[in-house]
Every structure is written in C-alpha cells, then in structure tokens.
Design an enzyme around this catalytic site. Structure first.
Site, PDB file in Angstrom:
ATOM      1  N   THR A 155      -1.962 -10.060   4.481  1.00 18.32           N
ATOM      2  CA  THR A 155      -3.027 -10.590   3.628  1.00 18.32           C
ATOM      3  C   THR A 155      -2.809 -10.108   2.193  1.00 18.32           C
ATOM      4  OG1 THR A 155      -4.484  -8.680   4.034  1.00 18.32           O
ATOM      5  CG2 THR A 155      -4.766 -10.583   5.483  1.00 18.32           C
TER       6      THR A 155
ATOM      7  N   GLY B  55       2.421  -3.813   5.088  1.00 23.21           N
ATOM      8  CA  GLY B  55       1.113  -4.390   4.808  1.00 23.21           C
ATOM      9  C   GLY B  55       1.307  -5.819   4.349  1.00 23.21           C
TER      10      GLY B  55
ATOM     11  N   TYR C 109     -15.029   3.524  -7.944  1.00 23.29           N
ATOM     12  CA  TYR C 109     -13.624   3.292  -7.620  1.00 23.29           C
ATOM     13  C   TYR C 109     -12.717   4.304  -8.317  1.00 23.29           C
ATOM     14  CZ  TYR C 109      -9.554   0.777  -5.975  1.00 23.29           C
ATOM     15  OH  TYR C 109      -8.381   0.457  -5.325  1.00 23.29           O
TER      16      TYR C 109
ATOM     17  N   TYR D  51      -0.865  -5.103  10.966  1.00 25.67           N
ATOM     18  CA  TYR D  51      -1.647  -4.528  12.062  1.00 25.67           C
ATOM     19  C   TYR D  51      -2.791  -5.490  12.345  1.00 25.67           C
ATOM     20  CZ  TYR D  51      -3.340  -0.606  14.932  1.00 25.67           C
ATOM     21  OH  TYR D  51      -3.722   0.212  15.979  1.00 25.67           O
TER      22      TYR D  51
END
Length: 353
Positions: free
Chosen positions: A10, A7, A194, A33
């Site tokens: 960003t 990942g 959350y 990705y």
C-alpha cells in the site's frame, strides 16, 4: 536493476514498486503482511493490491516476486535472502516503507506496541469526528517513557539495520547500492502529535541510523542511504492519527486549487526520476533529507491551510475543506467508491500472486 521493497502492498511502498518496475524495468521482491482470503472473508486490500500488481507486471513482461509475512522476523529475512539468491542476485536498491502498529523483537521476543501520542504535555486541538462528520475538540495525554521506547522499537531504524546486516552477510548488496526510507515532517499544525510526539521520536532514531548506514555503505560499497521526506497522504495509518484527517482535508483542497497536489505514485515518480534513478545524484537539504514535501510546505500553502484551520468549525467544515475527497480517497484504499467498478458483478476473491 534488482529492488527489494519492504512494505510493498500500500501507500508509498506500493507506489515505489510501481515506479521502479515501469520506469526502469526493475525486478522487484516485495514484502508485505496481509491476510489472504478464506472461506469466511475476503483478503485485505493490500493483498489484492499485490495480486493486481503481479497481474499487470506479468502482462507487461516484468519479473516480480512477493513474500507475505512479518518483515520484522528473522524467518522472513532468511526467506527473502533465499528468494534473492535464487531469482535476483545482488540488490541495487532497497526501499524501506513499513508502517506497523506492533513489532515482536526477533532477539528478545518482546512485543512492542507503537503509540500516537505527544511527549511532555497533553495535546489539545481540533479533529474530525469521522462517525458524525463534525469538528470536535480532542485531547491526547502524553506518552510515558515505556510508550516512547516501544514506539521507537517499532517505527525506528533498528529493523532496517538488521536487514542491511543480513543482506551484507549474505553478500547481496550490490556495489553502489542505494537504500531509502520514508518519513514525514509536515506543517506546525501537526507537530505536537507527530514531529514532536512519539512517532517523531521514532523517526529521529531512523534518521540517526540511516546516517550511520550511509557512512558504512559508502566506505564498504560506494553506496548510500537516504531518507525521503514525503507529503501528507491518505493512508490507513495516517487516518488513525488525530488531527491528520482534518489537516489533509484542508491541505488537499488548497493544493488541488493550485494544481500541485500529488498522489503517492506521483511522489515516487518524482523521487526516482529526479533523485534516485540510475545516474542521478539526489538533491539533499542541510540535514541530508530528500524533500518531496516541498510543495506542501510552500509558504502560500501553509499560510492558506493555517488560516482555514483557525476558523474552521462544523458549520463551515465542507466549505473550507475537501473532506468529501478525503473520505472518498480513504474508501478507495479498501476498494470502495472506485470509478468504473461494477459492484454488482460477481468476482473471484480467493486469488494468489
């Protein structure tokens, strides 16, 4: 130092890769990705981030390699192992920083979709209507059991376990290897949607699996696995969570005024310089978390944010928050409103890394 960043295009993943490269000279393999450019459209922002990273790393004499594809898949794990064996050797640090909306399970073939929902009861609160830029009420219905299960499948810790299994089988984990994954807790203003919601349940699964991995790595390699609790940041994923854009707009105004706000690169610089760099022992709380959200959760910060939250409305919206800064930061993620950029200048869009 060899680093695998899963990942890496960003947010905290890219910031981790930058910090490891320029602070420690790490050789990094980054997984992303992202969509490259074609004849009809430009690439995604994360793809161009990776191009820029490679260009600057090469200019400064650092080695970097990247793979673009589905990190959840067995095929990507196999390709990463091939690259590591060819160009790196054993991994000293693995950073797991995936924020994904969907995962196709590599064993069952089932497609799991993550959901941003409360659990047990509807959530009712206030949010920013991003189109009209007004404060508006929002009600989100609770998740059902299948949505909870699917979100855990996407955002929990099973895929990280699969990565560790694959790397261990390939004998690519170095002695004293360090594994770190990222999570968020935040203040009580966001807990319903959350921490106590579907994403929070997935992060509980991640925590349990990381704790188990820590014991396993310690026994087998003298290594460790940790979770770093990071502060709220402006990302494409966070902007999609109701409540968060308003909360971050207020939070940043308060933290900027106190001179304690940090961008992702500042957070990751602190993570590796104070906790996870060579020769360091991380400072852990009673739950074995590294707490980089300590500044966000200072009582004087949370009290100020809560006080503004309770009285904010459309009339005083811009006075009590820095929504303009939030909007600018969000647009910056995609290359818009970046200072020093001449948007009338022609540029090449079909780039490779």
């Amino acid at each position: 130092m060899n680093a695998l960043v899963i990942g890496a295009s960003t947010g905290y993943g890219l910031a981790s890769r930058i910090a490891l490269t320029w602070a420690y000279g790490a050789k990094t393999l980054g997984l992303l990705y992202e969509r490259p450019a074609d004849a009809r459209r430009t690439a995604t922002a994360g793809y161009y981030n990776t191009v820029a990273f490679h260009q600057q790393a090469a200019a400064d004499g650092f080695f970097a390699d990247s793979l673009n594809g589905d990190a959840f898949s067995d095929e990507m794990k196999a390709e990463a192992i091939t690259r590591l064996k060819s160009n790196f050797g054993k991994i000293d640090i693995l950073v797991y920083s995936i924020a994904a909306p969907r995962r196709i399970h590599p064993t069952t073939g089932v497609s799991h979709q993550s959901e941003l929902k409360p659990i047990g009861a509807p959530y009712t609160g206030k949010t920013v209507d991003l189109n009209r830029e007004v404060i508006a009420p929002v009600t989100i219905e609770p998740a059902n059991e299948q949505e909870i299960t699917d979100t855990i499948a996407v955002m929990g810790g099973e895929d990280l376990e699969m990565w560790i299994d694959a790397l261990a089988d390939a004998e690519l984990l170095a002695p004293e290897v360090t594994v770190v994954a990222y999570t968020y807790i935040g203040s009580s203003l966001t807990w319903s949607i959350y921490r106590d919601g579907t994403i929070g349940r997935a992060k509980d699964d991640l925590k349990a699996r990381v704790d188990a991995l820590d014991e396993r790595l310690a026994d087998q390699l003298g290594g460790n696995a940790y979770i770093s609790v990071n502060k709220a940041v402006v990302t494409q994923a966070s902007a999609a969570i109701p409540v968060v854009p308003l909360y971050v707009s207020i939070l940043y105004d308060v933290m900027n005024a106190k001179g304690i706000n940090e961008a992702p690169i500042g957070q990751m610089r602190r993570l590796f310089s104070e906790h996870l760099g060579p020769g360091l022992q991380p400072q852990l709380d009673s739950d074995r978390y590294i707490r980089l959200d300590d500044r966000e959760l200072q009582p004087e910060v949370t009290d100020a944010v809560t006080e503004r939250w309770e009285r904010i409305d459309t009339d005083n919206f811009h006075e009590l928050s820095n929504y303009a800064g939030f909007r600018r930061n969000f647009r910056n993620l995609f290359g818009f409103e970046v200072e020093g950029v001449d948007y009338d200048e022609a540029v090449e869009t079909e780039l490779v890394f």
